[in-house]
Write a protein that holds these residues in place. Structure first.
Motif, short mmCIF file in Angstrom:
data_model
loop_
_atom_site.label_atom_id
_atom_site.label_comp_id
_atom_site.label_asym_id
_atom_site.label_seq_id
_atom_site.Cartn_x
_atom_site.Cartn_y
_atom_site.Cartn_z
N GLU A 80 -14.12 2.25 7.32
CA GLU A 80 -15.13 2.96 8.10
C GLU A 80 -15.36 2.26 9.44
OE1 GLU A 80 -19.54 4.77 7.45
OE2 GLU A 80 -18.36 4.17 5.71
N GLU A 81 -15.45 0.94 9.34
CA GLU A 81 -15.66 0.13 10.54
C GLU A 81 -14.51 0.34 11.52
OE1 GLU A 81 -14.56 -4.53 11.03
OE2 GLU A 81 -15.67 -3.95 9.25
N LEU A 82 -13.31 0.59 11.00
CA LEU A 82 -12.15 0.84 11.86
C LEU A 82 -12.13 2.27 12.40
CD1 LEU A 82 -9.44 -0.97 9.71
CD2 LEU A 82 -10.22 -1.68 11.95
N GLY A 83 -13.05 3.08 11.94
CA GLY A 83 -13.14 4.45 12.44
C GLY A 83 -12.02 5.33 11.92
N SER A 84 -11.51 5.00 10.74
CA SER A 84 -10.41 5.78 10.20
C SER A 84 -10.75 6.28 8.80
CB SER A 84 -9.15 4.92 10.14
OG SER A 84 -8.05 5.70 9.77
N GLN A 85 -10.08 7.33 8.40
CA GLN A 85 -10.27 7.81 7.02
C GLN A 85 -8.96 7.69 6.26
OE1 GLN A 85 -11.94 11.75 8.07
NE2 GLN A 85 -13.62 11.14 6.75
N ALA A 86 -8.00 7.02 6.86
CA ALA A 86 -6.69 6.91 6.22
C ALA A 86 -6.02 5.62 6.65
CB ALA A 86 -5.83 8.11 6.60
N ALA A 87 -5.02 5.22 5.90
CA ALA A 87 -4.24 4.04 6.26
C ALA A 87 -2.80 4.26 5.78
CB ALA A 87 -4.82 2.80 5.60
N ILE A 88 -1.86 3.61 6.45
CA ILE A 88 -0.48 3.69 5.99
C ILE A 88 -0.18 2.43 5.19
CG2 ILE A 88 1.94 3.86 6.65
CD1 ILE A 88 1.31 5.58 8.80
N VAL A 89 0.35 2.63 4.01
CA VAL A 89 0.63 1.49 3.14
C VAL A 89 2.10 1.11 3.28
CG1 VAL A 89 0.51 0.61 0.78
CG2 VAL A 89 -1.12 2.36 1.56
N SER A 137 -4.11 -1.74 20.20
CA SER A 137 -3.11 -1.65 19.14
C SER A 137 -2.90 -0.22 18.66
CB SER A 137 -3.55 -2.50 17.95
OG SER A 137 -2.76 -2.18 16.83
N LEU A 138 -1.65 0.16 18.43
CA LEU A 138 -1.40 1.48 17.89
C LEU A 138 -1.91 1.58 16.46
CD1 LEU A 138 1.44 1.41 15.98
CD2 LEU A 138 2.43 1.27 18.23
N TRP A 139 -2.08 0.42 15.82
CA TRP A 139 -2.61 0.42 14.45
C TRP A 139 -4.10 0.70 14.41
CZ3 TRP A 139 1.00 1.45 11.37
CH2 TRP A 139 2.29 1.00 11.62
N ALA A 140 -4.72 0.77 15.58
CA ALA A 140 -6.13 1.16 15.60
C ALA A 140 -6.25 2.65 15.32
CB ALA A 140 -6.75 0.82 16.96
N GLU A 141 -5.18 3.41 15.58
CA GLU A 141 -5.19 4.85 15.29
C GLU A 141 -5.15 5.10 13.80
OE1 GLU A 141 -5.64 7.56 16.96
OE2 GLU A 141 -5.71 6.53 18.90
N LEU A 142 -4.32 4.35 13.13
CA LEU A 142 -4.10 4.52 11.71
C LEU A 142 -3.76 3.13 11.17
CD1 LEU A 142 -4.10 7.07 10.01
CD2 LEU A 142 -1.66 7.19 10.27
N PRO A 143 -4.75 2.46 10.58
CA PRO A 143 -4.52 1.08 10.16
C PRO A 143 -3.36 0.96 9.18
CG PRO A 143 -6.78 1.79 9.72
CD PRO A 143 -6.08 2.95 10.27
N ARG A 144 -2.72 -0.19 9.19
CA ARG A 144 -1.64 -0.41 8.22
C ARG A 144 -2.07 -1.48 7.22
NH1 ARG A 144 3.83 -2.66 10.57
NH2 ARG A 144 4.16 -3.40 8.47
N VAL A 145 -1.59 -1.33 6.01
CA VAL A 145 -1.82 -2.33 4.98
C VAL A 145 -0.44 -2.80 4.57
CG1 VAL A 145 -3.36 -2.73 3.06
CG2 VAL A 145 -3.15 -0.44 3.99
N ASP A 146 -0.26 -4.12 4.52
CA ASP A 146 1.10 -4.59 4.31
C ASP A 146 1.53 -4.73 2.87
OD1 ASP A 146 2.46 -4.64 6.80
OD2 ASP A 146 0.83 -5.94 7.46
N SER A 147 0.65 -4.45 1.95
CA SER A 147 1.08 -4.37 0.55
C SER A 147 0.04 -3.55 -0.19
CB SER A 147 1.18 -5.76 -0.05
OG SER A 147 -0.12 -6.28 -0.18
N GLU A 199 -1.48 -4.27 -2.68
CA GLU A 199 -2.57 -5.15 -3.13
C GLU A 199 -3.65 -5.33 -2.05
OE1 GLU A 199 0.85 -6.62 -3.33
OE2 GLU A 199 0.83 -5.20 -4.99
N ALA A 200 -3.22 -5.27 -0.78
CA ALA A 200 -4.18 -5.50 0.31
C ALA A 200 -5.07 -4.28 0.55
CB ALA A 200 -3.43 -5.86 1.58
N LEU A 201 -4.78 -3.22 -0.16
CA LEU A 201 -5.50 -1.97 0.06
C LEU A 201 -7.00 -2.13 -0.18
CD1 LEU A 201 -4.92 0.90 0.87
CD2 LEU A 201 -4.51 1.49 -1.50
#
Ligand code: IMP
Length: 429
Positions: A114-123, A92-102, A104-106
């Motif tokens: 951390e488990e996803l190996g990311s330090q950022a997410a796109i909201v 998944s391309l979202w493995a590079e930068l996870p997405r949060v769909d609202s 509230e889900a943040l």
């Protein structure tokens, strides 16, 4: 006696002639091909070089629709392991930068970041990106750059992973025509494309060896490098299952072949020459041409495509990326990464490059070693290539690569004029 035969064109010698366009650049479809069966939403491959492509580069490229070709300056076991690592990666391309769909889900995501190996997410909110979440301590330059690149890509190219029939990321691997065991093992490991990696394939021993090798594998085989019409005709008539041609001799940014050996077919000309041969055989578009070497910008890539290529291969363009092998180096307050030719002294010292440029008859170095500026995540360069290609094909009046072949035009420009069409007469920061 030898003779002067023709005149060769380089990327700098030509410009794209603007053509009437019915579509907006963001609607231009840049889907291309690396080989008969490997279709790329973003028609870019990374060079099989030990400062460009190992599994990390191959993973990020495939997640977004391009392709990495693992270098062969390592043992067969190591190269097989690199292929496996790509095959085992989350596609998944979202493995590079996870997405949060609202928003509230943040909270839920924060626990998993951390488990996803990311330090950022796109909201996201209502289907549109509304911001970037950066974890405490995350490097804002790196993560914000990556997030911006992803949002830009999403808004125009609609990126999608390139996957095999099992849903795993696709990956290419470099081979030598003489190392049949390597080719067979790489195919078994799941490599989707084997890319011949020699500086001058049009050589009796190499072609004979490749013909034998080709009968032992069934995965797509890209042959190269070549640059002339004769080489293309010869290869295609002697070896049945060639699924692509890798073309260009001496244009590479780290290449010193042209200087030390005086031999070259600059990449644009190599495309023109091989496409001429393919047209004669009725194979243009069926056997894809990969333009390799000297591609500095999406504009260069677009020129190669208009000349008939189906995709481009880049080394330097990606060598400054985080995902390229090797550490960052700090020089005078600026950050760089090492980049070197596979025929350079350093690369040749790693034993497995030996048959590429340094057979006993060829003791000379044909590549240089240097530094390139660090450019952050490769995603930034993937986005630059994708959106830049859309813009360039838009100027050409084409809405797809096939249309660029049919309608695109290149015009020659004088050497003095080529300076005028680059930034000039201002102090550049
Ligand atoms: P770049 O994108 O201009 O940096 O060119 C990369 C290409 O240069 C590679 O894909 C190879 O075809 C070619 N190349 C890699 N190493 C060497 C070398 O040592 N000498 C000549 N060409 C090389």
């Amino acid at each position: 006696m030898g003779k002067i035969t023709g005149e060769y064109l380089t990327f700098n010698d030509v410009v794209i002639v603007p053509g009437y366009s019915r579509v907006e650049p963001s609607n231009v479809d840049i889907t291309g091909k690396a080989s008969k069966r490997v279709i790329l939403p973003i028609p870019m491959l990374s060079s099989p070089m030990d400062t460009v492509t190992e599994h990390r580069m191959a993973i990020i490229l495939a997640r977004f629709g391009a392709l990495g070709v693992i270098h062969r300056n390592m043992s067969i076991d190591e190269q097989v392991e690199e292929v496996w690592r790509v095959k085992k990666a989350n596609p998944s391309l979202w493995a590079e930068l996870p997405r949060v769909d609202s928003p509230e889900a943040l909270e839920d995501l924060l626990l998993r970041l951390e488990e996803l190996g990311s330090q950022a997410a796109i909201v996201f909110h209502g289907g549109a990106p509304v911001g970037v979440y950066l974890a405490l301590g995350a490097d804002p330059d790196y993560w914000a750059g990556k997030a911006n690149a992803l949002v830009t890509l999403l808004s125009s190219v609609n990126p999608a992973p390139v996957t095999d029939e099992l849903g795993r990321l696709m990956v290419g691997a470099a081979i030598s025509p003489f190392d049949h065991e390597r080719a067979v093992r790489l195919e078994k490991a799941g490599a989707d494309l084997l890319v011949v990696d020699v500086a001058h394939l049009h050589n009796e021993n190499a072609v004979t060896a490749l013909k034998k090798l080709s009968s032992k594998i069934s995965v797509d085989l890209v042959a190269g490098n070549i640059g002339t019409r004769e080489a293309a005709l010869d290869l295609l008539s002697r070896i049945e299952n060639i699924a692509g041609l890798r073309v260009g001799i001496s244009s590479g940014s780290i290449c010193s072949t042209g200087e030390v050996a005086g031999a070259a077919v600059p990449t644009l000309q190599a495309v023109l020459n091989t496409v001429e041969a393919l047209k004669e055989l009725g194979l243009h578009g069926k056997v894809p041409v990969i333009a390799d070497g000297g591609i500095r910008t999406p504009g260069d890539a677009a020129k190669a495509i208009i000349a008939g290529a189906s995709s481009v291969m880049v080394g330097r363009f990606l060598a400054g990326s985080e995902e390229a092998p090797g550490a960052k180096v700090r020089v005078g307050g600026k950050v760089y990464k090492a980049y070197r030719g596979m025929g350079s002294r350093g690369a040749r010292e790693r034993r497995y490059a030996l048959d590429r440029y340094s057979k006993p008859s060829k003791a000379i170095e044909e590549g240089v070693e240097g530094l390139v500026p660090y450019t952050g995540s490769a995603l930034v360069k993937i986005m630059e290539m994708a959106t830049g290609l859309q813009a360039a094909l838009g100027y050409a009046g084409a809405s797809s690569i096939e249309e660029a072949w049919a309608k695109g035009r290149l015009a020659r420009i004088t050497p003095i004029g080529s300076r005028e069409v680059s930034p000039h007469d201002v102090l550049l920061g």
